[in-house]
Design a protein around this motif. Structure first.
Motif, PDB file in Angstrom:
ATOM      1  N   LYS A 278      -5.281 -47.928  -6.839  1.00  0.00           N
ATOM      2  CA  LYS A 278      -4.253 -47.459  -6.195  1.00  0.00           C
ATOM      3  C   LYS A 278      -4.083 -45.920  -6.143  1.00  0.00           C
ATOM      4  CE  LYS A 278      -0.697 -50.729  -7.207  1.00  0.00           C
ATOM      5  NZ  LYS A 278      -1.081 -51.676  -8.584  1.00  0.00           N
ATOM      6  N   PRO A 279      -3.810 -45.292  -5.158  1.00  0.00           N
ATOM      7  CA  PRO A 279      -3.805 -43.773  -4.998  1.00  0.00           C
ATOM      8  C   PRO A 279      -2.913 -43.263  -5.910  1.00  0.00           C
ATOM      9  CG  PRO A 279      -2.707 -44.985  -3.097  1.00  0.00           C
ATOM     10  CD  PRO A 279      -3.547 -46.052  -3.764  1.00  0.00           C
ATOM     11  N   SER A 280      -3.082 -42.214  -6.599  1.00  0.00           N
ATOM     12  CA  SER A 280      -2.197 -41.571  -7.486  1.00  0.00           C
ATOM     13  C   SER A 280      -2.067 -42.018  -8.872  1.00  0.00           C
ATOM     14  CB  SER A 280      -1.011 -41.459  -6.892  1.00  0.00           C
ATOM     15  OG  SER A 280      -0.840 -40.782  -5.720  1.00  0.00           O
ATOM     16  N   THR A 281      -2.098 -43.360  -9.227  1.00  0.00           N
ATOM     17  CA  THR A 281      -1.943 -44.104 -10.270  1.00  0.00           C
ATOM     18  C   THR A 281      -3.480 -44.348 -10.898  1.00  0.00           C
ATOM     19  OG1 THR A 281      -1.683 -46.124  -9.326  1.00  0.00           O
ATOM     20  CG2 THR A 281       0.207 -45.052 -10.252  1.00  0.00           C
ATOM     21  N   ASP A 282      -4.590 -44.759  -9.892  1.00  0.00           N
ATOM     22  CA  ASP A 282      -5.880 -45.132 -10.417  1.00  0.00           C
ATOM     23  C   ASP A 282      -6.843 -44.027  -9.864  1.00  0.00           C
ATOM     24  OD1 ASP A 282      -5.022 -47.642 -11.341  1.00  0.00           O
ATOM     25  OD2 ASP A 282      -5.306 -48.347  -9.368  1.00  0.00           O
ATOM     26  N   TYR A 283      -6.621 -43.541  -8.637  1.00  0.00           N
ATOM     27  CA  TYR A 283      -7.498 -42.243  -8.309  1.00  0.00           C
ATOM     28  C   TYR A 283      -6.792 -41.426  -7.595  1.00  0.00           C
ATOM     29  CZ  TYR A 283      -7.266 -44.091  -3.374  1.00  0.00           C
ATOM     30  OH  TYR A 283      -6.748 -44.673  -2.167  1.00  0.00           O
ATOM     31  N   ASN A 284      -7.387 -40.095  -7.471  1.00  0.00           N
ATOM     32  CA  ASN A 284      -6.715 -39.125  -6.819  1.00  0.00           C
ATOM     33  C   ASN A 284      -7.498 -38.144  -6.347  1.00  0.00           C
ATOM     34  OD1 ASN A 284      -4.567 -37.388  -5.740  1.00  0.00           O
ATOM     35  ND2 ASN A 284      -3.318 -37.686  -7.638  1.00  0.00           N
ATOM     36  N   GLU A 285      -7.119 -37.121  -5.675  1.00  0.00           N
ATOM     37  CA  GLU A 285      -8.211 -35.987  -4.953  1.00  0.00           C
ATOM     38  C   GLU A 285      -7.737 -34.648  -5.527  1.00  0.00           C
ATOM     39  OE1 GLU A 285      -8.594 -33.139  -1.641  1.00  0.00           O
ATOM     40  OE2 GLU A 285      -6.809 -34.132  -2.473  1.00  0.00           O
ATOM     41  N   PHE A 286      -8.828 -33.838  -5.470  1.00  0.00           N
ATOM     42  CA  PHE A 286      -8.579 -32.070  -5.539  1.00  0.00           C
ATOM     43  C   PHE A 286      -9.438 -31.571  -4.690  1.00  0.00           C
ATOM     44  CE2 PHE A 286     -11.135 -33.210  -9.334  1.00  0.00           C
ATOM     45  CZ  PHE A 286     -12.180 -32.423  -9.207  1.00  0.00           C
ATOM     46  N   ALA A 287      -9.204 -30.451  -4.226  1.00  0.00           N
ATOM     47  CA  ALA A 287     -10.202 -29.721  -3.250  1.00  0.00           C
ATOM     48  C   ALA A 287     -11.294 -29.309  -3.892  1.00  0.00           C
ATOM     49  CB  ALA A 287      -9.399 -28.319  -2.480  1.00  0.00           C
ATOM     50  N   PHE A 288     -12.379 -29.093  -3.216  1.00  0.00           N
ATOM     51  CA  PHE A 288     -13.630 -28.812  -3.687  1.00  0.00           C
ATOM     52  C   PHE A 288     -13.347 -27.396  -4.521  1.00  0.00           C
ATOM     53  CE2 PHE A 288     -17.948 -27.185  -4.115  1.00  0.00           C
ATOM     54  CZ  PHE A 288     -18.847 -28.554  -4.326  1.00  0.00           C
ATOM     55  N   PRO A 289     -13.633 -27.070  -5.709  1.00  0.00           N
ATOM     56  CA  PRO A 289     -13.296 -25.879  -6.426  1.00  0.00           C
ATOM     57  C   PRO A 289     -13.959 -24.808  -5.800  1.00  0.00           C
ATOM     58  CG  PRO A 289     -14.605 -27.486  -7.858  1.00  0.00           C
ATOM     59  CD  PRO A 289     -14.653 -28.002  -6.609  1.00  0.00           C
ATOM     60  N   SER A 290     -13.224 -23.331  -5.949  1.00  0.00           N
ATOM     61  CA  SER A 290     -13.605 -22.316  -5.486  1.00  0.00           C
ATOM     62  C   SER A 290     -14.938 -21.873  -6.238  1.00  0.00           C
ATOM     63  CB  SER A 290     -12.464 -21.362  -5.489  1.00  0.00           C
ATOM     64  OG  SER A 290     -12.956 -19.982  -5.702  1.00  0.00           O
ATOM     65  N   ILE A 291     -15.823 -21.035  -5.646  1.00  0.00           N
ATOM     66  CA  ILE A 291     -16.929 -20.604  -6.418  1.00  0.00           C
ATOM     67  C   ILE A 291     -16.826 -19.100  -6.368  1.00  0.00           C
ATOM     68  CG2 ILE A 291     -19.384 -20.432  -6.695  1.00  0.00           C
ATOM     69  CD1 ILE A 291     -19.514 -23.243  -5.548  1.00  0.00           C
ATOM     70  N   ALA A 292     -16.996 -18.366  -7.591  1.00  0.00           N
ATOM     71  CA  ALA A 292     -16.772 -16.832  -7.447  1.00  0.00           C
ATOM     72  C   ALA A 292     -15.846 -16.364  -6.751  1.00  0.00           C
ATOM     73  CB  ALA A 292     -18.314 -16.235  -7.225  1.00  0.00           C
ATOM     74  N   GLY A 293     -14.462 -16.981  -6.995  1.00  0.00           N
ATOM     75  CA  GLY A 293     -13.372 -16.298  -6.098  1.00  0.00           C
ATOM     76  C   GLY A 293     -13.375 -16.420  -4.439  1.00  0.00           C
ATOM     77  N   SER A 294     -14.150 -17.691  -3.940  1.00  0.00           N
ATOM     78  CA  SER A 294     -14.138 -17.855  -2.794  1.00  0.00           C
ATOM     79  C   SER A 294     -12.835 -18.196  -2.184  1.00  0.00           C
ATOM     80  CB  SER A 294     -15.102 -19.063  -2.355  1.00  0.00           C
ATOM     81  OG  SER A 294     -14.801 -20.112  -2.928  1.00  0.00           O
ATOM     82  N   PRO A 295     -12.188 -17.854  -0.941  1.00  0.00           N
ATOM     83  CA  PRO A 295     -11.033 -18.542  -0.546  1.00  0.00           C
ATOM     84  C   PRO A 295     -11.046 -19.843  -0.175  1.00  0.00           C
ATOM     85  CG  PRO A 295     -12.441 -17.138   1.317  1.00  0.00           C
ATOM     86  CD  PRO A 295     -13.222 -16.871  -0.071  1.00  0.00           C
ATOM     87  N   PRO A 296      -9.847 -20.360   0.211  1.00  0.00           N
ATOM     88  CA  PRO A 296     -10.116 -21.860   0.727  1.00  0.00           C
ATOM     89  C   PRO A 296     -11.031 -22.107   1.730  1.00  0.00           C
ATOM     90  CG  PRO A 296      -7.765 -21.161   0.368  1.00  0.00           C
ATOM     91  CD  PRO A 296      -8.514 -19.828   0.197  1.00  0.00           C
ATOM     92  N   SER A 297     -11.901 -22.964   1.746  1.00  0.00           N
ATOM     93  CA  SER A 297     -12.828 -23.148   2.665  1.00  0.00           C
ATOM     94  C   SER A 297     -13.036 -24.636   2.795  1.00  0.00           C
ATOM     95  CB  SER A 297     -14.397 -22.623   2.089  1.00  0.00           C
ATOM     96  OG  SER A 297     -14.229 -21.297   1.490  1.00  0.00           O
ATOM     97  N   VAL A 298     -13.301 -25.290   4.094  1.00  0.00           N
ATOM     98  CA  VAL A 298     -13.878 -26.687   4.249  1.00  0.00           C
ATOM     99  C   VAL A 298     -14.909 -26.488   5.052  1.00  0.00           C
ATOM    100  CG1 VAL A 298     -11.353 -27.474   3.843  1.00  0.00           C
ATOM    101  CG2 VAL A 298     -12.179 -26.731   6.200  1.00  0.00           C
ATOM    102  N   VAL A 299     -15.658 -27.638   4.795  1.00  0.00           N
ATOM    103  CA  VAL A 299     -16.900 -28.112   5.408  1.00  0.00           C
ATOM    104  C   VAL A 299     -16.201 -29.491   6.161  1.00  0.00           C
ATOM    105  CG1 VAL A 299     -19.059 -29.300   5.400  1.00  0.00           C
ATOM    106  CG2 VAL A 299     -18.603 -27.384   3.885  1.00  0.00           C
ATOM    107  N   ILE A 300     -16.229 -29.456   7.633  1.00  0.00           N
ATOM    108  CA  ILE A 300     -15.719 -30.469   8.276  1.00  0.00           C
ATOM    109  C   ILE A 300     -16.988 -31.255   8.994  1.00  0.00           C
ATOM    110  CG2 ILE A 300     -13.529 -29.449   8.664  1.00  0.00           C
ATOM    111  CD1 ILE A 300     -14.719 -29.398  11.747  1.00  0.00           C
ATOM    112  N   GLY A 301     -16.562 -32.438   9.177  1.00  0.00           N
ATOM    113  CA  GLY A 301     -17.279 -33.354   9.990  1.00  0.00           C
ATOM    114  C   GLY A 301     -16.549 -33.875  11.340  1.00  0.00           C
ATOM    115  N   GLY A 302     -17.056 -33.957  12.517  1.00  0.00           N
ATOM    116  CA  GLY A 302     -16.051 -34.622  13.601  1.00  0.00           C
ATOM    117  C   GLY A 302     -16.744 -35.032  14.797  1.00  0.00           C
ATOM    118  N   ASP A 303     -16.034 -35.638  15.410  1.00  0.00           N
ATOM    119  CA  ASP A 303     -16.495 -36.305  16.694  1.00  0.00           C
ATOM    120  C   ASP A 303     -16.150 -35.600  17.758  1.00  0.00           C
ATOM    121  OD1 ASP A 303     -17.552 -38.308  15.063  1.00  0.00           O
ATOM    122  OD2 ASP A 303     -15.398 -39.410  15.145  1.00  0.00           O
TER     123      ASP A 303
END
Lengths: 438, 448
Positions: free
Chosen positions: A297-322
Motif C-alpha cells: 500500500k502506498p504510504s503505509t508500505d512504500y513511499n517516495e522521495f526525490a533523488f537527493p541533491s548532490i553538493a547543493g544542486s538545485p531541484p533537478s529532474v531527469v525525465i522520460g517522455g513520448d
C-alpha cells in the motif's frame, strides 16, 4: 521498454484513484465549453508505443478531441515497444503512418535528418502558451518544432520500504551525504540498502544520469548527451565515483554484485515492495509502483522521495517522455496536434493516472492521488530539467540490450573500481555510434 | 478429380478438348500446379534471399552507400559478433552429439521398460512446449537465489546438509576493534586480562533472524580474576552509538564465544545468555583474545550464477538438450522397432554380450537414423535463436550470443544496421548450405 512500466503504473493508479470522477468532470467541462467544429474532416493513422491501459487512456484523449472535431477520425494503432523497428521499416518502405508517438528523441532526430517528418510550426503558438520554453526546446530539432512531448515521466524519484526505514530509524534523506549515511544505518539494521535492477542496463544509465545532472550541471549534461564532451572527461570520472558509492559495495545490494547483475527491473522493485523486503530502496522513476507484483500500500508500505541533491544542486529532474510527431501535414493532423497541446488534452489522460505533463496550464488537482501529484508537479517545479540521456543518444550506444552504454554500465556494476577503463570503453563505443550517426 | 486424372493417361472424356496435343497440355497443367508454390517461394524465399545478399554489400544508410565486403570484415572483427560465432561452434560441437547420444540411450532403454509409452511421453513433452516458454521457464529455474531458482534450491538442500548455515549468517562487526569477516570468523583486537570485560557488538542482523529469547543486552560489571563480556546486536533504530550497550539493543543468546591465548589456542568457550552476557570464569594470568568462530556466521549456500556471463552458454545447452532429447528418442525408437530382430538374436546366440550387440549390431544398423537426427540437430543449432533471447538476461546476452541472435540484434535490436545484419544472415546461410546439400543428397539416395 519504459513505457510498459508506465502502463502498469497506470493500472494501479487508476484503481487507487479516488479523485478521478471529480477530475474528469473538470476536464469534460473544459472541453464542452468550446464549440465543436465540422469544418475540418479526414482521418489520421497514428502508431504509438502505448498499449493496453495506456492505449485506452489515449483513446479517451481522442474522444475529447472528437467532441471538438467530430468529423476527424483518429485510428490509433498500439504497436508497443517494437515501435522504433516498425517505424524505421515503414519509413524505409515509404509508407509511414500519418502520426506517431516516439519514446526516443534520438529516433525523432534520425527521422528529422532523413526528412521523414513534417515540422509542426503551426502549433508553436499553442506550445509556448501552455509549456515552458525548455519543453518546447525538447521537441525542437534544427531550430524547427517537430515534436510535442505529450506524456512525461519523472525519473528522479527514489522508492523505499516504509517498514525498513522505520526499523532502522532513518528518514527520507534530501542530500547525498544523508543518503549515504542512511544506507549505512539500513545495512546495520539488517537489510540491504539498495535494490539494483542490473539485468536491465537502462536502470543503471538512469542512475548515472541523475548523478551526473546534479554533479556536473545541465550544461555539461547537454554537452555529454551530444557527445561534444568526451566520456573520458573528469566530470564523468567524478560521477562514476559517486555512483560507486551505491553500486560499489556488494553487501549494500540485494543479492550482492552477482545477484544485482542478474536482477531485472520488476524484481528489483519487488525486492523493496515485498514484506519482508530484500532491500530498502530502489532508484527509478515514477512508474515504479505500477511494476510491483506484490501487494503493497502506498504510504503505509512504500513511499517516495526525490533523488537527493548532490553538493547543493538545485531541484533537478531527469525525465522520460513520448514525443508526438507528424509524418504528413493535413488540416486534420494540424487540428489534432493543436489539440494535444491544450490543457484539456492533458487533463483527459492525467485524471486517469499514470501520466504527467509539462503543460503548465493544467491544474495539478487533476492528478488522481497525492503521490502522482507530487512526482508529476516536481517536473514543472524543477530548476534543471533534462531528458533521459540514453534516450537521446544513437540507439546503438544508448538503447541496445547488452551493448553500448547499457552493456558497459553492467560491466561497471560487475567491476566498480575500474572507472577509467569503463570511461575509455564508453568513449570508444560512443565515438563509433556518433560517427555512424545513429 | 480422381488420382488418375493427373497421371500419364488422362481420362478419354477430357482428352479431345486438348487439341494441341497431350505434351503441351501436360506441360501447362504442370506449370499451373507449380505456379502457386513458385509464387509463394519467390515472394517469401527467393526475393528476400537475393535482397539480403545484395543488401549485405551496402552500408547502414542504404543503397546509396556501397561498402564492398566491409560488412563481412566487421563480422570477424567486432567482438560481439566473433563471440556469437565462437558460441555457435560450441553449440554445433556439443548439442548434436549429446542429443543423439541421449536419444539413443533413452530409445534403447524404453524398449526394456514396461511403462515405455508413459516414459516416452514424458521425455517427449518438452517438444510440445514452445521454445519461448521453455526459455522463460528455465530462466526462472536458473535464478541464482536458492529461494527462487529450482536448480540452486536442489543444490542448497545438498550443500546445507553437509555444511549447515550458522545462526548469524548476516552479521557484521559494529566497531573497528572487532575485525575479520563472516568467512573467517571475528576476533576482538582489544587484549583481555583477568578482570576485563569483552564487548562484542554485531550489526546487520535482521530483526527476523534474532535468536529466540533475545532480551535487553546487559554489560556485565568487571569481576576480579575472571573475564566476562557481552555479545549483542549493537543496533537500535537510528543506529545508536557503536560499541556501547544501549537501551533497545538485545543480546544474542546461543552465540558461542571463544577465548584464545597468546598462541591463538582456544582455552575456554562460553555461550551467551539471553541478555548476551558471557563468562569465561577464572583465567590464568596473561593476555587473551575473544572471538566468534566462522561457523556461527556460515552463510547458507548462495547458489551458482547459472545466468551469469560465465555459465550462461552451458545453461542454455542443458535446456536445449532437454528440449530435443525427446525428438531424438522418438525418431531413434522408430528406427529400432523396424530393425530385424533375427540379427540381434543371431548375435546373442553366437555369444555376444549385450554391450557387444549394442555396439556392433544395433548402432551400425541404426546409422542412417542417427545421421538424420545428427544433421537435423546441426541445422537446428546453427539457427538457434528463441531459446537464447528468452533465457539469457540482458546483462548476459553478449556472452550468450549466437549467430542468429547477433543478426537480429544488429538489424533490429537498437543498432539498426541492416548492412551488417544482412552480412550475418548471408554468413549463416553459407554455413547451413553444405549441411542441407548433404541432407538432400542422402534423401535422394534413399529414394533411389
Amino acid at each position: 521498454m519504459r513505457s510498459r512500466w508506465t502502463l502498469r503504473a497506470g493500472v494501479v493508479m487508476a484503481v487507487v484513484a479516488l479523485g478521478v470522477l471529480v477530475a474528469s468532470s473538470i476536464a469534460a467541462s473544459a472541453i464542452s465549453s468550446r464549440q465543436a467544429t465540422t469544418a475540418v474532416s479526414g482521418s489520421i493513422t497514428f502508431d504509438g508505443v502505448w498499449t493496453g491501459n495506456e492505449a485506452k487512456n489515449f483513446q479517451g484523449v481522442i474522444g475529447a478531441f472528437n467532441k471538438l472535431y467530430p468529423k476527424v477520425k483518429v485510428n490509433y494503432k498500439p504497436v508497443g515497444d517494437n515501435l522504433p523497428t516498425v517505424l524505421s521499416t515503414a519509413v524505409a518502405g515509404g509508407h509511414p503512418p500519418d502520426m506517431a508517438d516516439i519514446a526516443q528523441p534520438g529516433l525523432v532526430k534520425q527521422f528529422v535528418a532523413k526528412g521523414a517528418l513534417k515540422p509542426i510550426t503551426y502549433a508553436r503558438k499553442a506550445f509556448l502558451a501552455n509549456f515552458s520554453p525548455a519543453w518546447v526546446q525538447l521537441g525542437t530539432f534544427n531550430s524547427k518544432v517537430y515534436g510535442l512531448v505529450f506524456k512525461a515521466s519523472n525519473k528522479s524519484t527514489v522508492w523505499y520500504n516504509v517498514h525498513s526505514f522505520a526499523a532502522a530509524g532513518v528518514k527520507p534523506p534530501t542530500t547525498w551525504p544523508e543518503f549515504a549515511k542512511a544506507a549505512g544505518t539500513l545495512r546495520a539494521s539488517g537489510v540491504a540498502p539498495y535494490s539494483i535492477g542490473g539485468a536491465d542496463g537502462w536502470t543503471l544509465t538512469d542512475l548515472f544520469e541523475n548523478i551526473y545532472l546534479r554533479q556536473a550541471g545541465p550544461t555539461k549534461y547537454a554537452a555529454l548527451t551530444a557527445h561534444k564532451l568526451k566520456w573520458t572527461d573528469a566530470s564523468v570520472t567524478a560521477a562514476l565515483k559517486t555512483m560507486a558509492q551505491v553500486v560499489g559495495t556488494s553487501a549494500n545490494m540485494a543479492g550482492g554484485t552477482s545477484g544485482a547483475v542478474q536482477t531485472d527491473f520488476p524484481t528489483s522493485v519487488n525486492n523493496v515492495f515485498q514484506n519482508p523486503p530484500k532491500a530498502a530502496v530502489v532508484l527509478e522513476g515514477d512508474f515504479v509502483p505500477g511494476v510491483a507484483t506484490v501487494k503493497a500500500k502506498p504510504s503505509t508500505d512504500y513511499n517516495e522521495f526525490a533523488f537527493p541533491s548532490i553538493a547543493g544542486s538545485p531541484p533537478s529532474v531527469v525525465i522520460g517522455g513520448d514525443t508526438i510527431v507528424a509524418f504528413k501535414d493535413t488540416p486534420a493532423i494540424q487540428a489534432f496536434v493543436n489539440f494535444l497541446a491544450t490543457p484539456a488534452a492533458a487533463a483527459a489522460w492525467a485524471a486517469k493516472g499514470g501520466f504527467a505533463t509539462g503543460n503548465r496550464k493544467m491544474a495539478s488537482t487533476v492528478y488522481p492521488d497525492a503521490t502522482t501529484r507530487k512526482t508529476a508537479t516536481a517536473i514543472a517545479k524543477a530548476k534543471y530539467v533534462a531528458f533521459d540521456m540514453s534516450d537521446q543518444q544513437p540507439a546503438s550506444f544508448g538503447a541496445t540490450v547488452g551493448q553500448g552504454e547499457w552493456g558497459l554500465f553492467q560491466d561497471f556494476l560487475r567491476n566498480p573500481t575500474n572507472v577509467s577503463g569503463i570511461q575509455k570503453n564508453l568513449e570508444s563505443s560512443a565515438a563509433t555510434a556518433y560517427k555512424k550517426g545513429g | 478429380m480422381t488420382a488418375g486424372s493427373v497421371t500419364a493417361e488422362p481420362p478419354t472424356g477430357v482428352a479431345p478438348q486438348a487439341a494441341s496435343g497431350p505434351g503441351l497440355r501436360r506441360y501447362l497443367t504442370g506449370t499451373l500446379f507449380l505456379l502457386p508454390a513458385f509464387v509463394l517461394l519467390s515472394v517469401w524465399i527467393l526475393y528476400p534471399t537475393v535482397y539480403t545478399i545484395v543488401r549485405s554489400f551496402y552500408g547502414r544508410s542504404g543503397f546509396d552507400e556501397f561498402v564492398g565486403i566491409d560488412n563481412f570484415k566487421a563480422l570477424f572483427t567486432t567482438s560481439t559478433l566473433t563471440t556469437a560465432i565462437k558460441n555457435n561452434l560450441i553449440w554445433v560441437a556439443v548439442v548434436p552429439a549429446f542429443v543423439t547420444a541421449v536419444g539413443l540411450i533413452f530409445a534403447v532403454l524404453t524398449e526394456r521398460v514396461s511403462w515405455s509409452v508413459a516414459f516416452k511421453t514424458v521425455v517427449f513433452l518438452p517438444m510440445a512446449i514452445s521454445a519461448f516458454a521453455t526459455g522463460v521457464t528455465w530462466r526462472i529455474m536458473y535464478v541464482q537465489d536458492p529461494n527462487l531458482g529450482a536448480v540452486n534450491a536442489v543444490g542448497r538442500a545438498v550443500v546445507d546438509t553437509v555444511n549447515p548455515p550458522g545462526v548469524l549468517s548476516d552479521a557484521l562487526p559494529s566497531t573497528p576493534q572487532l575485525t575479520g569477516s563472516a568467512q573467517q570468523g571475528m576476533v576482538l583486537q582489544t587484549p583481555l586480562r583477568a578482570g576485563s570485560v569483552a564487548l562484542i557488538g554485531l550489526t546487520g542482523i535482521p530483526p527476523a533472524s534474532l535468536p529466540a529469547g533475545a532480551a535487553q543486552a546487559v554489560q556485565p560489571a568487571a569481576k576480579p580474576g575472571r573475564i566476562v563480556g557481552v555479545v549483542w546486536r549493537d543496533f537500535k533504530p537510528g543506529g545508536g552509538v557503536p560499541g556501547k550497550v544501549e537501551p533497545g539493543e538485545v543480546g544474542l543468546p546461543g552465540v558461542t564465544v571463544q577465548l584464545r591465548d597468546s598462541q591463538n589456542k582456544v582455552v575456554k568457550t562460553s555461550a551467551a545468555q539471553d541478555d548476551g552476557t558471557i563468562d569465561f570464569g577464572v583465567v590464568a594470568p596473561g593476555t587473551y583474545h575473544a572471538g566468534v568462530s566462522a561457523g556461527t556466521f556460515a552463510k547458507p549456500w548462495g547458489g551458482y550464477a547459472w545466468l551469469g556471463t560465465k555459465l550462461i552458454t552451458p545453461s542454455l545447452l542443458i535446456a536445449y538438450i532437454w528440449i530435443w532429447a525427446g525428438f531424438a528418442m522418438v525418431v531413434i525408437a522408430a528406427g529400432l522397432s523396424s530393425m530385424p530382430r533375427d540379427v540381434l538374436e543371431a548375435a546373442r546366440t553366437d555369444g555376444a554380450t549385450e554391450w557387444q550387440v549394442f555396439r556392433r549390431v544395433t548402432v551400425p544398423l541404426l546409422a542412417p537414423v542417427l545421421s538424420v537426427v545428427f544433421i537435423t540437430m546441426i541445422i537446428n543449432v546453427l539457427k538457434v535463436f528463441d531459446l537464447v533471447i528468452t533465457l539469457a538476461p540482458g546483462s548476459s546476452q553478449n556472452a550468450a550470443s549466437v549467430i542468429a541472435l547477433a543478426m537480429w540484434r544488429t538489424s533490429f535490436g537498437g543498432v539498426n544496421d541492416f548492412g551488417v545484419g544482412s552480412a550475418i544472415a548471408v554468413f549463416l546461410f553459407v554455413l547451413v548450405v553444405p549441411v542441407l546439400a548433404l541432407n538432400v543428397r542422402r534423401f535422394r539416395r534413399e529414394v533411389a
